[in-house]
Motif scaffolding. Sequence first.
Motif, PDB file in Angstrom:
ATOM      1  N   VAL A  16      16.055   2.233   4.680  1.00  0.00           N
ATOM      2  CA  VAL A  16      14.906   3.117   4.809  1.00  0.00           C
ATOM      3  C   VAL A  16      13.649   2.474   4.231  1.00  0.00           C
ATOM      4  O   VAL A  16      12.526   2.808   4.621  1.00  0.00           O
ATOM      5  CB  VAL A  16      15.183   4.479   4.160  1.00  0.00           C
ATOM      6  N   ALA A  17      13.800   1.501   3.314  1.00  0.00           N
ATOM      7  CA  ALA A  17      12.634   0.822   2.749  1.00  0.00           C
ATOM      8  C   ALA A  17      11.876   0.043   3.819  1.00  0.00           C
ATOM      9  O   ALA A  17      10.648  -0.097   3.743  1.00  0.00           O
ATOM     10  CB  ALA A  17      13.054  -0.115   1.619  1.00  0.00           C
ATOM     11  N   LEU A  18      12.579  -0.466   4.819  1.00  0.00           N
ATOM     12  CA  LEU A  18      11.913  -1.162   5.916  1.00  0.00           C
ATOM     13  C   LEU A  18      11.059  -0.195   6.729  1.00  0.00           C
ATOM     14  O   LEU A  18       9.927  -0.515   7.115  1.00  0.00           O
ATOM     15  CB  LEU A  18      12.943  -1.850   6.813  1.00  0.00           C
ATOM     16  N   PHE A  19      11.599   0.995   7.004  1.00  0.00           N
ATOM     17  CA  PHE A  19      10.825   2.000   7.732  1.00  0.00           C
ATOM     18  C   PHE A  19       9.614   2.437   6.914  1.00  0.00           C
ATOM     19  O   PHE A  19       8.501   2.572   7.438  1.00  0.00           O
ATOM     20  CB  PHE A  19      11.709   3.199   8.066  1.00  0.00           C
ATOM     21  N   ALA A  20       9.820   2.649   5.607  1.00  0.00           N
ATOM     22  CA  ALA A  20       8.710   3.053   4.743  1.00  0.00           C
ATOM     23  C   ALA A  20       7.636   1.971   4.687  1.00  0.00           C
ATOM     24  O   ALA A  20       6.432   2.268   4.686  1.00  0.00           O
ATOM     25  CB  ALA A  20       9.230   3.359   3.342  1.00  0.00           C
ATOM     26  N   ALA A  21       8.063   0.691   4.661  1.00  0.00           N
ATOM     27  CA  ALA A  21       7.102  -0.414   4.643  1.00  0.00           C
ATOM     28  C   ALA A  21       6.304  -0.460   5.943  1.00  0.00           C
ATOM     29  O   ALA A  21       5.092  -0.719   5.936  1.00  0.00           O
ATOM     30  CB  ALA A  21       7.830  -1.736   4.425  1.00  0.00           C
ATOM     31  N   LEU A  22       6.985  -0.205   7.058  1.00  0.00           N
ATOM     32  CA  LEU A  22       6.298  -0.158   8.346  1.00  0.00           C
ATOM     33  C   LEU A  22       5.237   0.938   8.352  1.00  0.00           C
ATOM     34  O   LEU A  22       4.083   0.702   8.727  1.00  0.00           O
ATOM     35  CB  LEU A  22       7.310   0.096   9.466  1.00  0.00           C
ATOM     36  N   ILE A  23       5.619   2.140   7.931  1.00  0.00           N
ATOM     37  CA  ILE A  23       4.691   3.269   7.935  1.00  0.00           C
ATOM     38  C   ILE A  23       3.503   2.994   7.013  1.00  0.00           C
ATOM     39  O   ILE A  23       2.345   3.277   7.352  1.00  0.00           O
ATOM     40  CB  ILE A  23       5.418   4.559   7.513  1.00  0.00           C
ATOM     41  N   GLU A  24       3.767   2.404   5.846  1.00  0.00           N
ATOM     42  CA  GLU A  24       2.686   2.086   4.915  1.00  0.00           C
ATOM     43  C   GLU A  24       1.734   1.048   5.518  1.00  0.00           C
ATOM     44  O   GLU A  24       0.514   1.149   5.361  1.00  0.00           O
ATOM     45  CB  GLU A  24       3.261   1.568   3.600  1.00  0.00           C
ATOM     46  N   ALA A  25       2.288   0.054   6.213  1.00  0.00           N
ATOM     47  CA  ALA A  25       1.460  -0.993   6.800  1.00  0.00           C
ATOM     48  C   ALA A  25       0.579  -0.471   7.927  1.00  0.00           C
ATOM     49  O   ALA A  25      -0.442  -1.088   8.262  1.00  0.00           O
ATOM     50  CB  ALA A  25       2.347  -2.124   7.316  1.00  0.00           C
ATOM     51  N   LEU A  26       0.955   0.662   8.523  1.00  0.00           N
ATOM     52  CA  LEU A  26       0.164   1.232   9.610  1.00  0.00           C
ATOM     53  C   LEU A  26      -1.063   1.980   9.098  1.00  0.00           C
ATOM     54  O   LEU A  26      -1.889   2.438   9.893  1.00  0.00           O
ATOM     55  CB  LEU A  26       1.042   2.175  10.446  1.00  0.00           C
ATOM     56  N   ASP A  27      -1.175   2.113   7.780  1.00  0.00           N
ATOM     57  CA  ASP A  27      -2.350   2.727   7.153  1.00  0.00           C
ATOM     58  C   ASP A  27      -2.591   4.144   7.664  1.00  0.00           C
ATOM     59  O   ASP A  27      -3.720   4.524   7.991  1.00  0.00           O
ATOM     60  CB  ASP A  27      -3.590   1.858   7.387  1.00  0.00           C
ATOM     61  N   LEU A  28      -1.517   4.929   7.716  1.00  0.00           N
ATOM     62  CA  LEU A  28      -1.633   6.324   8.131  1.00  0.00           C
ATOM     63  C   LEU A  28      -2.012   7.193   6.934  1.00  0.00           C
ATOM     64  O   LEU A  28      -1.885   6.786   5.787  1.00  0.00           O
ATOM     65  CB  LEU A  28      -0.294   6.800   8.712  1.00  0.00           C
ATOM     66  N   ALA A  29      -2.453   8.396   7.199  1.00  0.00           N
ATOM     67  CA  ALA A  29      -2.772   9.342   6.134  1.00  0.00           C
ATOM     68  C   ALA A  29      -1.502   9.646   5.336  1.00  0.00           C
ATOM     69  O   ALA A  29      -0.390   9.625   5.881  1.00  0.00           O
ATOM     70  CB  ALA A  29      -3.328  10.625   6.734  1.00  0.00           C
ATOM     71  N   PRO A  30      -1.635   9.924   4.035  1.00  0.00           N
ATOM     72  CA  PRO A  30      -0.444  10.209   3.209  1.00  0.00           C
ATOM     73  C   PRO A  30       0.437  11.311   3.789  1.00  0.00           C
ATOM     74  O   PRO A  30       1.660  11.248   3.702  1.00  0.00           O
ATOM     75  CB  PRO A  30      -1.054  10.620   1.864  1.00  0.00           C
ATOM     76  N   SER A  31      -0.189  12.340   4.390  1.00  0.00           N
ATOM     77  CA  SER A  31       0.603  13.438   4.948  1.00  0.00           C
ATOM     78  C   SER A  31       1.473  12.959   6.103  1.00  0.00           C
ATOM     79  O   SER A  31       2.606  13.396   6.268  1.00  0.00           O
ATOM     80  CB  SER A  31      -0.314  14.570   5.413  1.00  0.00           C
ATOM     81  N   TRP A  32       0.921  12.034   6.928  1.00  0.00           N
ATOM     82  CA  TRP A  32       1.726  11.477   8.024  1.00  0.00           C
ATOM     83  C   TRP A  32       2.887  10.660   7.461  1.00  0.00           C
ATOM     84  O   TRP A  32       4.017  10.730   7.965  1.00  0.00           O
ATOM     85  CB  TRP A  32       0.862  10.581   8.899  1.00  0.00           C
ATOM     86  N   CYS A  33       2.590   9.843   6.445  1.00  0.00           N
ATOM     87  CA  CYS A  33       3.642   9.001   5.862  1.00  0.00           C
ATOM     88  C   CYS A  33       4.788   9.851   5.334  1.00  0.00           C
ATOM     89  O   CYS A  33       5.963   9.567   5.602  1.00  0.00           O
ATOM     90  CB  CYS A  33       3.062   8.142   4.738  1.00  0.00           C
TER      91      CYS A  33
END
Length: 381
Positions: free
Chosen positions: A151-168
């Motif tokens: 799941v850390a890989l998915f979280a890293a992907l989402i963080e790298a996309l620079d989405l709003a915290p609520s989306w993350c």
Amino acid sequence: MSQPAAPRATGSAVAAEALLSSFAQAGYARAEPPILQPAEPFLDLSGEDIRKSLYLTTDARGEELCLRPDLTIPVARDYLASPAAGQAAGFCYVGTVFRYRGGRTSEFLQAGVESFGRGDRAAADAEMLALGLEALAVSNITDVDIRTGDVALFAALIEALDLAPSWCRRLVKDFNRKASLAEDLARLTLASDSARKDYDGVLSALAGSDRNAALALVTDLLSIAGINAVGGRSVGEIADRFLEQSTLTGGTLPRDIRVLIERFLTITGDPDEALAQLRTLAADARLDIGAALDEFERRIGFMAARGIDTAATRFATSFGRGVDYYTGFEFELHRKNNGAEPLVAGGRYDSLMTRLGARAPIPAVGFSIWMDALGAKGCAR
């Protein structure tokens, strides 16, 4: 750690004692947490949905208690209350757990290992997988499917996309809970401002706030209004759903982001194959996820050093165990061609320790074994 009643001398109990001996030889001390536990940590960490599976009672002070439905949280709580808290320490256990499971027995034996405080995360992850395989070998089970994810890989992907915290928060939450992420991505992509509600301003204000503080606020407001339950949902469930809706006020998820996430979620193969595909995706999309990929690669090396056949190991970026507090490596060990029922399952859960009261983050990883599953069709966690 207090001494519970000894498990009945069944075949499963005898097998569990053999496992404990092997874990002790690997340096893990025996933990024996109490059977009666505070209910709040289980409800907080697993959600109100778990309430219907718990065996609950209330003490004279009004504190809600339960028979332990699992041993990971009790062992972690005992570790945090001990002088060893914050230091590297490993524990093994075997004990009865209690959970309503429909037509199956609600009282069953669980064994396992928990490792706390080790900074060498990749090596510790590989050790847990190796110990899980050794536990099955002790029970003469060697024809095993190894299923892994991170799941850390998915979280890293989402963080790298620079989405709003609520989306993350929303996307990672749906991944961990085994929600249909594909359906969720489609719904969020098609979300439209044309369906705005009168209280969207309140939702927007909540969307960027600390989740625990926002949840406490909404829960208090519902309680003040005298709302105890609606449509079978508790106040906690209503508040959680209200906060979930706040995610949708930040606009729609761009279609190109959705396509990239869906491409990520299709990656599968043995770990080396998956790593190559992930590095290609990162380069194509110019994503800064190198640190997560390097950790993944280190784990593969430690797995091979432990004698694990990585070529026979299945890795999928979409694999998750549906437990909110997992933060990294996750795995399940199945009998060959045994569908969805694992014999052994576990993973990394670093965030659990602070949620249980640790003042600073503490690395943690472990796994559980369902002893009745070793001799018959499994009992899932």
